[in-house]
Design an enzyme around this catalytic site. Structure first.
Site, short mmCIF file in Angstrom:
data_model
loop_
_atom_site.label_atom_id
_atom_site.label_comp_id
_atom_site.label_asym_id
_atom_site.label_seq_id
_atom_site.Cartn_x
_atom_site.Cartn_y
_atom_site.Cartn_z
CD GLN A 17 -2.93 1.34 2.73
OE1 GLN A 17 -1.94 0.79 3.43
NE2 GLN A 17 -4.00 0.35 2.39
CE1 TYR B 278 -4.15 7.74 7.07
CE2 TYR B 278 -2.17 7.39 6.13
CZ TYR B 278 -2.92 7.31 6.96
OH TYR B 278 -2.15 6.30 7.39
NE ARG C 72 -13.18 -4.94 11.92
CZ ARG C 72 -13.60 -3.76 12.76
NH1 ARG C 72 -14.20 -3.31 13.64
NH2 ARG C 72 -15.33 -4.13 11.73
#
Length: 411
Positions: A108, A178, A354
């Site tokens: 990423q 971001y 998760r």
């Protein structure tokens, strides 16, 4: 005994091999980018390698190395992975280790922009417009055109280095406010030049990044992007603009897939993480005066949202109906039922976060028994562990070594 799902004829099997651009994955399950907090001096550590090897051994088709910054001021912490020649030996060791287990590996790439930590980086944070960061209690400065041109080149250089380091894919970060995402957001982007105002202008910078990355890598590796559907704040980027952006990205032909996400690390960090907000745990790790501030007003910053499986599906369906390009469904993908639902709804891949932090071998166990349930309880306490090595707090850590002073891998 292996059990099979009951999918309509023609629906892809989520656990069968699939192509993603120029590469083939052993299945359609992607370990989503979850910032590991395991790099040191912006370089790979053995902990980081071990972290991703666990998911490769556990059966995912591809694992994602999270938040690899393209520029020094674009890190959320000065120890965060930074693309530069010194990082390549460690990254090559990581990709080799993942490949040895039969999985692909994605990097990423992105620039944290106003989410970056200027105090830790000892460099000013950048934003489309001057912005006050409540967490660092400092201002991000407006990025100049020279800054933007440099950062576009930084993304291209990072992608080229990813090829050299053996990555199969790069994921361009266009989400969570971001830098690229903050340009899309009218809540954060107040510019008056060609990078602000209309959606076409606000999309200009992210579009330049995507085009530069594809030009840098050609068809040697896959290129995907993580795109916000909804910032989760009033006046922010929302689905009505995400749909035309997805269409423009498709028309450019630079991406092999889009991963759909929501939320703002800058303004509403819990919007992506449905379930409990770990206010007490978050306050415990913060220095003063942030510790007291979180105790007093934390509920106004870290909101709780109800959890349900496939909780981004309703929004993602609208992107699915608008474009033909491959899409990756994220959010509440926890077991075979939600994975099969994604396939039935026309998504080509699923991303899990998760649930895999809780059980790195979950995919292997689902392959063996389709009725295997996820043990993740969505307490979101893993959200707090990113500052010392991301993990599920409900299971014993498998021998973490990352701590202050540990040696990164440089060669």
């Amino acid at each position: 005994m292996t059990q099979t799902s009951h999918q309509p004829p023609g629906t892809p099997d989520v656990l069968a091999p699939a192509t993603l651009g120029p590469i083939t994955l052993r299945n359609r399950v992607v370990k989503a980018a979850t910032y590991e907090g395991m790099s040191r001096d912006s370089l790979v550590t053995q902990d980081l390698i071990d972290f991703h090897v666990r998911y490769a051994q556990g059966g995912v088709g591809m694992t994602t190395v999270a938040y690899c910054a393209v520029a020094p001021e674009g890190r959320t912490d000065r120890h965060q992975m930074l693309w530069r020649p010194e990082a390549l030996p460690g990254l090559r060791k990581l990709t080799d280790a993942v490949h040895a287990e039969g999985a692909a590996v994605s990097a990423q790439i992105g620039h944290a922009g106003p989410v970056a930590n200027p105090k830790s980086n000892r460099l000013p944070a950048l934003s489309p417009s001057r912005h006050f960061h409540k967490t660092t209690l400092s201002f991000a400065k407006e990025a100049s055109r020279a800054d933007l041109e440099r950062i576009v080149r930084n993304h291209a250089d990072a992608a080229a280095m990813a090829v050299e380091a053996g990555f199969d894919c790069v994921e361009i970060h266009l989400g969570h406010n971001y830098l690229a995402s903050s340009f899309l957001s009218p809540r954060v982007n107040h510019r008056k030049d060609e990078y602000g105002g209309s959606l076409e202008n606000r999309f200009r910078f992210p579009r330049e990044i995507v085009r530069a990355v594809r030009e840098a890598v050609g068809d040697r590796i896959a290129v995907i992007a993580k795109l916000n559907m909804d910032d989760g704040v009033p006046g922010g980027f929302w689905l009505d603009e995400a749909i035309p952006v997805a269409r423009l990205l498709e028309s450019d032909g630079c991406l092999d897939a889009l991963e759909l996400t929501v939320g703002s690390s800058l303004l509403n960090p819990m919007y992506l993480f449905r379930g409990d907000a770990p206010l007490h745990e978050f306050a415990q790790i913060m220095p003063e005066p942030m510790k007291t501030g979180i105790k007093l007003v934390g509920k106004k910053v870290l909101h709780s949202y109800p959890y349900e499986d496939a909780y981004l599906l309703d929004q993602a369906r609208q992107i699915r109906s608008a474009v033909d390009m491959p899409l990756i469904l994220l959010g509440g993908i926890t077991g075979r039922p939600s994975m099969d639902l994604a396939m039935k709804e026309g998504f080509q891949f699923v991303a899990m976060g998760r649930a895999l932090l809780r059980e790195p071998d979950l995919i292997n166990r689902i392959r063996a028994d389709a009725d295997t349930p996820s043990l993740c309880i969505h307490c979101n306490k893993c959200f707090v562990t990113i500052y010392g090595g991301t993990r599920c707090v409900l299971v014993e850590s498998p021998g973490r070594r990352t701590a202050a002073g540990k040696t990164p891998i440089t060669g």
